[in-house]
Structures are given as structure tokens and as C-alpha cells.
Design an enzyme around this catalytic site. Structure first.
Site, PDB file in Angstrom:
ATOM      1  CB  ALA A   1       3.482  13.263   4.805  1.00  0.00           C
TER       2      ALA A   1
ATOM      3  CB  ALA B   1       4.564  11.298  15.816  1.00  0.00           C
TER       4      ALA B   1
ATOM      5  N   GLY C   1       0.825  -1.207   0.000  1.00  0.00           N
ATOM      6  CA  GLY C   1       0.000   0.000   0.000  1.00  0.00           C
ATOM      7  C   GLY C   1       0.855   1.252   0.000  1.00  0.00           C
TER       8      GLY C   1
ATOM      9  CB  CYS D   1      -2.683   8.560   9.532  1.00  0.00           C
ATOM     10  SG  CYS D   1      -2.087   7.507   8.224  1.00  0.00           S
TER      11      CYS D   1
ATOM     12  N   PRO E   1      -7.786  -1.109   9.926  1.00  0.00           N
ATOM     13  CG  PRO E   1      -9.356  -2.199   8.614  1.00  0.00           C
ATOM     14  CD  PRO E   1      -8.078  -2.406   9.316  1.00  0.00           C
TER      15      PRO E   1
HETATM   16  C1  UGA Z   1       0.438  12.108   8.195  1.00  0.00           C
HETATM   17  C2  UGA Z   1       1.744  12.514   8.918  1.00  0.00           C
HETATM   18  O1  UGA Z   1       2.115  13.834   8.508  1.00  0.00           O
HETATM   19  C3  UGA Z   1       2.886  11.542   8.576  1.00  0.00           C
HETATM   20  O2  UGA Z   1       4.057  11.876   9.323  1.00  0.00           O
HETATM   21  C4  UGA Z   1       2.449  10.119   8.946  1.00  0.00           C
HETATM   22  O3  UGA Z   1       3.440   9.164   8.615  1.00  0.00           O
HETATM   23  C5  UGA Z   1       1.172   9.781   8.178  1.00  0.00           C
HETATM   24  O4  UGA Z   1       0.135  10.730   8.530  1.00  0.00           O
HETATM   25  C6  UGA Z   1       0.774   8.385   8.544  1.00  0.00           C
HETATM   26  O5  UGA Z   1       0.574   8.114   9.740  1.00  0.00           O
HETATM   27  O6  UGA Z   1       0.752   7.530   7.652  1.00  0.00           O
HETATM   28  P1  UGA Z   1      -0.549  12.425   5.707  1.00  0.00           P
HETATM   29  O7  UGA Z   1      -1.818  11.900   6.287  1.00  0.00           O
HETATM   30  O8  UGA Z   1      -0.043  11.850   4.434  1.00  0.00           O
HETATM   31  O9  UGA Z   1       0.648  12.225   6.793  1.00  0.00           O
HETATM   32  O10 UGA Z   1      -0.742  13.972   5.452  1.00  0.00           O
HETATM   33  P2  UGA Z   1      -0.389  15.341   6.202  1.00  0.00           P
HETATM   34  O11 UGA Z   1       0.503  16.122   5.330  1.00  0.00           O
HETATM   35  O12 UGA Z   1       0.061  15.120   7.590  1.00  0.00           O
HETATM   36  O13 UGA Z   1      -1.808  16.090   6.223  1.00  0.00           O
HETATM   37  C7  UGA Z   1      -2.905  15.610   6.998  1.00  0.00           C
HETATM   38  C8  UGA Z   1      -4.079  16.575   6.921  1.00  0.00           C
HETATM   39  O14 UGA Z   1      -3.826  17.756   7.673  1.00  0.00           O
HETATM   40  C9  UGA Z   1      -4.436  17.047   5.505  1.00  0.00           C
HETATM   41  O15 UGA Z   1      -5.826  17.059   5.341  1.00  0.00           O
HETATM   42  C10 UGA Z   1      -3.870  18.448   5.466  1.00  0.00           C
HETATM   43  O16 UGA Z   1      -4.521  19.261   4.528  1.00  0.00           O
HETATM   44  C11 UGA Z   1      -4.127  18.891   6.884  1.00  0.00           C
HETATM   45  N1  UGA Z   1      -3.248  20.014   7.324  1.00  0.00           N
HETATM   46  C12 UGA Z   1      -1.900  19.856   7.372  1.00  0.00           C
HETATM   47  C13 UGA Z   1      -3.824  21.210   7.724  1.00  0.00           C
HETATM   48  O17 UGA Z   1      -5.052  21.377   7.697  1.00  0.00           O
HETATM   49  N2  UGA Z   1      -3.013  22.230   8.151  1.00  0.00           N
HETATM   50  C14 UGA Z   1      -1.654  22.090   8.206  1.00  0.00           C
HETATM   51  O18 UGA Z   1      -0.970  23.061   8.630  1.00  0.00           O
HETATM   52  C15 UGA Z   1      -1.098  20.882   7.816  1.00  0.00           C
END
Ligand code: UGA
Length: 458
Positions: free
Chosen positions: A138, A197, A10, A250, A67
Site C-alpha cells: 500500500a 484481495a 512507478g 486501485c 488504465p
Molecule cells: C491498496 C491495497 O491496500 C494494497 O494492498 C494494494 O496493493 C494496492 O491498493 C494496490 O492494488 O496497488 P492503497 O491504494 O495504496 O493500497 O491504499 P489503502 O491504504 O488500501 O487505502 C485505499 C483507500 O481506502 C484510501 O482512500 C483510504 O483512505 C481508504 N480507507 C482505508 C478507508 O476509507 N477506510 C479504511 O478503514 C481504510
């Protein structure tokens, strides 16, 4: 020669193994995943007994999905470990030599102990060492994050065999990650650090989103507040962008999991503390919908609303837990007609997301309920101009770069008046849009007089 096998190709398993293979030419990497025919076996008592590459691997990564449970004990909170347990049983079945089994999927604390029990009870004299090696990449920046991680975390048993297993995995990463960035801990610390985290990251977003509501009420500007706050080196500037809410596969899942673990350990105060992060996220989405409806004379019934962006963030087609789902459902609940455009998400996915029940997305596609006939009030188009034509309002729900450079004069000319724009990602140039004639709402920014006169109640 070391051989590695990864179960689950995945978002995490695929890229991680690709990078290991690239960086460690002397290591043979095999990735396996469940095929359609194999799925039936996974869900029966007769598990597939052979996966190519698995029986001779030294290190087996398990990167299958976990899940949120939808039924039974812990429904809506606890992680469903069905796929993990199947993988562990299969490893025990086919192994002919000692193995290091690496937990790569995010799992509840103490999962390693359960996995260890399954493996050791079926071991036929083989030694299994369990390691927790959570992934922090991410989406959208996966390869970059893997090439240059802030840290790699490896947790293992504090026995000499456990320490040897940690070293073996550390040697793999040491091919490209500086050793000082490889953190070795006990199993439980590694498992919990991953949940912690993600909870801390989500908490920052909920904190800034909570501030955004106060900014709107007081005339402060959330971007200015974030900038000022983030300049404190103890706080730092990242992850302080106010939004319509966080999404992705996540954050919510991991926090629910954390909450469940706290409750199971008799810590309701700690559980409630983390629950608030999700509550504020839900509040932010509801608040956004209420703002739209209240600005349009308290009804969007029969009105065309354009939705620009459906993915949970830019540069991905992933829609898991995207805030767009809740916003669209909220507007549909008020009988709006939606015209949706996202550069990376197709109609089938959007219809499926809007029809699906919470948490169903995390199971393999063929195990998900068949989506009912598509929702008639939803129209998916492949162009922002088609989406906005004759619309009463426009909502920006994903921060795609292309939304910054649209011809907003053209959009305005083709919309019904008064023309509204609700920016859930703070990407549009509000001043320019107001000059054109739009009534503009941007999360956490000082409100137009129109919006002040039509207060939204969340
Ligand atoms: C997140 C974590 O950042 C990763 O470190 C982690 O490995 C991953 O989950 C996981 O556990 O697999 P991801 O879900 O890919 O990664 O995306 P993010 O970039 O963290 O964004 C998450 C959400 O927060 C998005 O909807 C984004 O738009 C939102 N966000 C992010 C905000 O609304 N404001 C911000 O300042 C940053």
C-alpha cells in the site's frame, strides 16, 4: 549471477526493485521506464528495440500501468493493456536468451495467456515462462510492506518449466521473506487473488460506510460499531474506518475490472454484487456533499468552503481517484467557492484533477488532455488558516495528523457564522469543537440538532 530487469518504475516497480536490490546483493537489477522521446515510439508501430539491461536479464518484471479503458469495447470497465502489450512485444524483440517474464502490474485474469501468445509467436526459439506475481503493498507503507509482506504470491504454469520458473522467483524472495509466506499457485489463481484481495478490502470500507448512514439515522456511533464488530477475531479490526469514501489508483479500477470479467463470463449476478461496492462508495461521496449543502440552507452558491486535505489518504501526495475530486466537483456544481489546502498536493495537480475526465489520470502525463484554463472558483492555499478564513464551512477530506492539532478556536473566530465543520475522516474532536461553537458533522456519528432539522437527501 541472476539479472533482473523491471519495465516501469512507478509506485510498484520502483520500490519493489529497490528492495530486491538491497536484499539480494548478488542479483543485478536494472529498472527502465519510458522517457518522453521513447513514448512516441511506444505509441507507434516501431517500438524501441533496445532497453539497457533488458536483453541480458534472466527475469523481466513488467510493472507498467493498466488504465481503465475510456473508449471502445469494455469502456469504463475493462483494463487497457496497450502498455503491457507494447512491453511484451519489446521483450520478444530484444531477447536473446530464455526469460522469465513476471506480471507485476494488476491485470485482468487470463492476461498471462495473451502475453504468452505474443511472446511465443515472436520468440525466435527462445523459451519464455510467464509468472504472475501481484503486488500487495500500500502507498505510504510501501517499503515496510515489501520488507515484511503478509504473503508473496507467485503463479505459474503447472508444467515442469513453469515450476522451475516459480522456484527461480521464489529464490529471489526467499532472501528476506520466510518461505512459508511465499504462496505458489497456478497463473489464474494468482491473477484473480489480486483482484479479489482489493475487492474484499474495498468491500469492508463500503460495508462500514453503509453502516455509517444508518448510524446517523439511528443515533448509533460508527466508531463504536466498528470497534465492537472488529473485536470478533473472524472479522478483525483493520480497514473498518468509516470515511467520505475510498480512493486511490486501485480499488475502483480493480473492481470494475472484476465486474467486467464476471460479465464476460456470463455471471451478471456476481458482477452486480461487486458493482454495489462502488455504488456505495459513490453514494457516500454524494451523501457528504448533500449533507453540506442541506445544512447551509440548501445553497452554497457564492459561499467560501475550505477543503482540508485533497490526497486520497494521509502520508501521500497521490490524488488518483481521491474522494476529494468528487466532493469538490459536487460543491462546485452548487456554485461554492473552494479554498483548498493539502500539505502535499500543489495547485497545478488540484486544478488538473478537477478538470480531468474520469480515468484519464492513468495515462502518462503527456498523453493526457491539456487541462483547460483553471477553475476560477477554486483557490489553492498553503495553510489551513488561510483556507478557512472567512469561510462558511470547513470540510476535512484527508486524515492528515496536522488537522487534529489545528487551533480550531482561531479558525472559528475567523469564519462566518454559523460556522460548520464537516469531517469526512473522523479526525476532529467533535465535543471540543461544539464547545467552541461549531456545528459539527462527523461521518456516522450522532447528529447535531441543527443537522437533524436540515435532513440531507442522498
Ligand atoms: C491498496 C491495497 O491496500 C494494497 O494492498 C494494494 O496493493 C494496492 O491498493 C494496490 O492494488 O496497488 P492503497 O491504494 O495504496 O493500497 O491504499 P489503502 O491504504 O488500501 O487505502 C485505499 C483507500 O481506502 C484510501 O482512500 C483510504 O483512505 C481508504 N480507507 C482505508 C478507508 O476509507 N477506510 C479504511 O478503514 C481504510
Amino acid at each position: 549471477m541472476v539479472k533482473i530487469c523491471c519495465i516501469g518504475a512507478g509506485y510498484v516497480g520502483g520500490p519493489t526493485m529497490a528492495v530486491i536490490a538491497l536484499k539480494c546483493p548478488e542479483i543485478e537489477v536494472a529498472v527502465v521506464d519510458i522517457s518522453v522521446s521513447r513514448i512516441a515510439a511506444w505509441n507507434s508501430d516501431v517500438l524501441p528495440i533496445y532497453e539497457p539491461g533488458l536483453d541480458e536479464a534472466d527475469i523481466v518484471f513488467v510493472s507498467v500501468n493498466t488504465p481503465t479503458k475510456t473508449q471502445g469495447l469494455g469502456a469504463g470497465k475493462a483494463a487497457d493493456l496497450t502498455y503491457w502489450e507494447s512491453a511484451a512485444r519489446m521483450i520478444a524483440d530484444v531477447s536473446k536468451s530464455n526469460k522469465i517474464v513476471v506480471e507485476k502490474s494488476t491485470v485482468p485474469v487470463k492476461t498471462a495467456e495473451a502475453i504468452e501468445k505474443i511472446l511465443n509467436h515472436n520468440s525466435k526459439g527462445i523459451d519464455f515462462q510467464i509468472l504472475s506475481n501481484p503486488e500487495f503493498l500500500a502507498e505510504g507503507t510501501a517499503i515496510q510492506d515489501l520488507f515484511n509482506p503478509d504473503r508473496v504470491l507467485i503463479g505459474g504454469r503447472e508444467t515442469s518449466e513453469g515450476q522451475k520458473a516459480i522456484e527461480a522467483l521464489r529464490d529471489v524472495y526467499a532472501h528476506w521473506v520466510p518461505v512459508e509466506r511465499i504462496i505458489c499457485t497456478n497463473l489464474w489463481s494468482a491473477e484473480l487473488s489480486k483482484l479479489a484481495a482489493n475487492a474484499f478490502l474495498a468491500q469492508r470500507i463500503s460495508s462500514v460506510n453503509a453502516m455509517s448512514a444508518l448510524c446517523e439515522a439511528t443515533g448509533a456511533d460508527v466508531s463504536q460499531v466498528s470497534h465492537a464488530v472488529g473485536k470478533d477475531t473472524r472479522i478483525g479490526p483493520k480497514f473498518l474506518n468509516a470515511s467520505v469514501g475510498f480512493g486511490g489508483s486501485c480499488f475502483q479500477k480493480d473492481i470494475l475490472n472484476l465486474v467486467y470479467i464476471c460479465e464476460c463470463n456470463g455471471l451478471p449476478e456476481v458482477a452486480n454484487y461487486w458493482k454495489q461496492v462502488i455504488k456505495i462508495n459513490d453514494y457516500q461521496k454524494t451523501r457528504f456533499v448533500n449533507r453540506i449543502v442541506s445544512s447551509m440552507f440548501n445553497t452554497v452558491s457564492g459561499k467560501k468552503i475550505a477543503i482540508l486535505g485533497f490526497a486520497f489518504k494521509k502520508d501521500t501526495g497521490d490524488t488518483r481517484e481521491t474522494p476529494a475530486i468528487d466532493v469538490c466537483k459536487g460543491l462546485l456544481g452548487d456554485k461554492a467557492l473552494l479554498s483548498i489546502y493539502d500539505p502535499q498536493v500543489n495547485e497545478e495537480q488540484i486544478q488538473r484533477d478537477l478538470a480531468m475526465k474520469k480515468f484519464d489520470w492513468d495515462h502518462p502525463v503527456h498523453l493526457q488532455p491539456v487541462s483547460p484554463t483553471s477553475i476560477k472558483q477554486v483557490n489553492v492555499v498553503w495553510d489551513a488558516y488561510a483556507a478557512t478564513k472567512d469561510a462558511h464551512g470547513v470540510c476535512v477530506l484527508t486524515e492528515w495528523d496536522e488537522f487534529k492539532t489545528l487551533d480550531y478556536q482561531r479558525i472559528y473566530d475567523n469564519m462566518r457564522k454559523p460556522a460548520f465543520i464537516f469531517d469526512g475522516r473522523n479526525v476532529v474532536d467533535e465535543a471540543k469543537l461544539r464547545e467552541i461553537g461549531f456545528i459539527v458533522y462527523s461521518i456516522g456519528k450522532p447528529l447535531d440538532q441543527w443537522l437533524k432539522d436540515m435532513p440531507a437527501v442522498a
